[in-house]
Design an enzyme around this catalytic site. Sequence first.
Site, PDB file in Angstrom:
ATOM      1  N   GLU A 164      69.041   4.753  33.154  1.00  0.00           N
ATOM      2  CA  GLU A 164      69.306   5.020  31.838  1.00  0.00           C
ATOM      3  C   GLU A 164      70.299   4.254  31.183  1.00  0.00           C
ATOM      4  O   GLU A 164      71.451   3.608  31.917  1.00  0.00           O
ATOM      5  CB  GLU A 164      69.859   6.374  32.039  1.00  0.00           C
ATOM      6  N   CYS A 216      63.516   6.650  38.493  1.00  0.00           N
ATOM      7  CA  CYS A 216      62.500   5.562  39.075  1.00  0.00           C
ATOM      8  C   CYS A 216      63.054   4.820  40.212  1.00  0.00           C
ATOM      9  O   CYS A 216      63.975   4.796  40.665  1.00  0.00           O
ATOM     10  CB  CYS A 216      61.976   4.808  37.918  1.00  0.00           C
ATOM     11  N   ALA A 228      59.667  10.231  34.646  1.00  0.00           N
ATOM     12  CA  ALA A 228      59.780  10.082  33.250  1.00  0.00           C
ATOM     13  C   ALA A 228      60.831  10.938  32.648  1.00  0.00           C
ATOM     14  O   ALA A 228      60.631  12.258  32.871  1.00  0.00           O
ATOM     15  CB  ALA A 228      58.484  10.360  32.674  1.00  0.00           C
ATOM     16  N   SER A 278      76.977  15.221  36.776  1.00  0.00           N
ATOM     17  CA  SER A 278      77.600  15.417  37.852  1.00  0.00           C
ATOM     18  C   SER A 278      79.169  15.261  37.264  1.00  0.00           C
ATOM     19  O   SER A 278      79.372  14.354  36.411  1.00  0.00           O
ATOM     20  CB  SER A 278      77.155  14.711  38.988  1.00  0.00           C
ATOM     21  N   GLY A 279      80.097  15.982  38.287  1.00  0.00           N
ATOM     22  CA  GLY A 279      81.332  15.170  38.123  1.00  0.00           C
ATOM     23  C   GLY A 279      81.886  14.364  38.829  1.00  0.00           C
ATOM     24  O   GLY A 279      83.163  14.149  38.911  1.00  0.00           O
TER      25      GLY A 279
END
Length: 646
Positions: free
Chosen positions: A108, A2, A58, A401-402
């Site tokens: 998140e 977002c 979303a 991702s690393g």
Amino acid sequence: MCGITGWVDFGRDLTAGAATADTARTAAEMVATMACRGPDDQGVWTSPHAVLGHRRLAVIDIEGGRQPMAAPADPATPGRPDPAAGPGTTPAAGPGAGPAAVLTYSGEVYNFTELRAELTALGHRFRTRSDTEVVLHAYLQWGEHLAERLNGMYAFAVWDARTEELLLVRDRLGVKPLYWRRLPGGLAFGSEPKAILAHPGADAVLDADGLRGILGFFKDVGRSPYRDIQELRPGHVLRIRRSGLTVRRYWRPPSDPHTDDLPTSVARVRELLEDIVTRQLVSDVPLCTLLSGGLDSSIVTALAAARGPVRSFAVDFTGQAEKFVPDLMRDTPDTPFVHELAEHAGTEHADIVVDAARLADPELRATVVRAFDAPAVNGDMNSSLYLLFRAIREKSTVALSGESADEVFGGYLWFHDAGAVRADTFPWVAMALRPGVSARFGADQSGPFDRGLLQTLDMPAYLADEYAKAVADVPDVPGDDEHERRMRRVCHLHLTHFLPMLLDRKDRASMAVGLEVRVPFCDHRLVEYVYRTPWAMKTHDGREKSLLRSAGRHLLPESIAQRRKSPYPAIQDPAYELALRDQVRDLLADSTAPVTPLLDRGAVKRMADRPMDEAVTTGFGGRRSAFELVLSLDAWLREQNVRLDL
């Protein structure tokens, strides 16, 4: 992920009379700048002194997580957007009752399930499955100290209607961006500077400090290239009320000593990685991994594949695996190792192959500059990353991702170079500017610029001042000897001034196409644990990232477990620089080019007229980097209509 934006104005009523239409128009324009960050939904919430805007990607609870999200004065009854109200509106919760607080949130929170259970036990009731609602209730319960309880990547704003104050919060490592600017009567904020620039009280100006930040080979944390637009530092919260503005730091790398032995430390790192990847696989939309064939991304991919089917993606360049030339940073091409790990882990893999003509396309450069809100040296890496993410977005919405493992575990070449470690500057700068290295490394960015301008900028003094401030921020750890103090300083500098460059690049390139990229190695629990460990433990097998290799080698083929660090790839095809050279010549012929006042035109012409040399084929040519910077700087000045004030 977002995008968030908004502003507060304590000097007038934003919902009264003629101001209502102006408020709605400004809010719509600010939100529209971030449509790429949130292609699934949008919303605006307005009150007399605050406006919050949101664009939604979303990922969790598709139906229930709409924003801005409001909660009424009774925290046991959360406010919720009413679908019947139509897109772009969020009503106050409850008939006749205004909200206690309203949230616009990006990111998140990976421990939202535990927080939800804790809040439920405290009397809160939830109507959605979203982490957004958990963050909102966490604010109602703990105020600004909710930040210390969150595990994740996030940037959000909360308007507290009870006290009429705005809170801005950014995650500990700065995975998610957040910018702000003081305005008469208040403040404007946004996930990107372009959202703030859509407000009539802001303008796009490049001054000497902004140009210094562009030319510095490190992240100028806390600033943006635009005058007066600041970046909320990672691990900080900002609060603005009528009485003024305060900023508080809620996280820094720890200063307590490490007490575990090596076997325990390896086991703890392995345990943390397994928990982190498991948490970050939670998604209601398709998920994949980014795979380079190196230690970091291979461990993440193998852990993800062990928990279920997973797609993996890698970037490559036409013909590069066959014609690869080793350079200062890269011994081997990625592709053979990528394919070996994909087969070993059983992923559904795809290579995204880019050619020189596509990478040098001026329209692509303009698109990337627009996404980044800034020009770049080594711009081919930004452009290829954007193309990789755009291709991934056709199949997946979330990627793991690393990134950041090198900063956390000590993977870069200069961590292990005594001269770079002892230098009184950022170690990567010390190595990049070393005689015989700078031309290949692309770090000398002064060549194309006007000599008088360079004297005004005084980049050596700026670099020394920024380094002194960065070192002063490093906490002492009891029991460290001189070497350990030096290495801990190097690790701290990477977490605070190198990693932010890469996280910003990753965020801008991914969100420009609506892709959420998660970064397991940025989990603060892992960062804190590894930061405490002594350097001898981080290099216990005599190589870089020993601790990580020991924790993850059981997941990998031996060839990948033993592979030397290889950074994100750069294109080696000479056709790329030839295309840049032609574009620079065209730019010199354009008297209206906005970058012209900054350049030493004679120096740039001599660069363009000089024959190709061997350094070009390595992908680190100083001239190539200069071309990329000049072209992207010109595109940025045009795209954002930036005014020069130097």
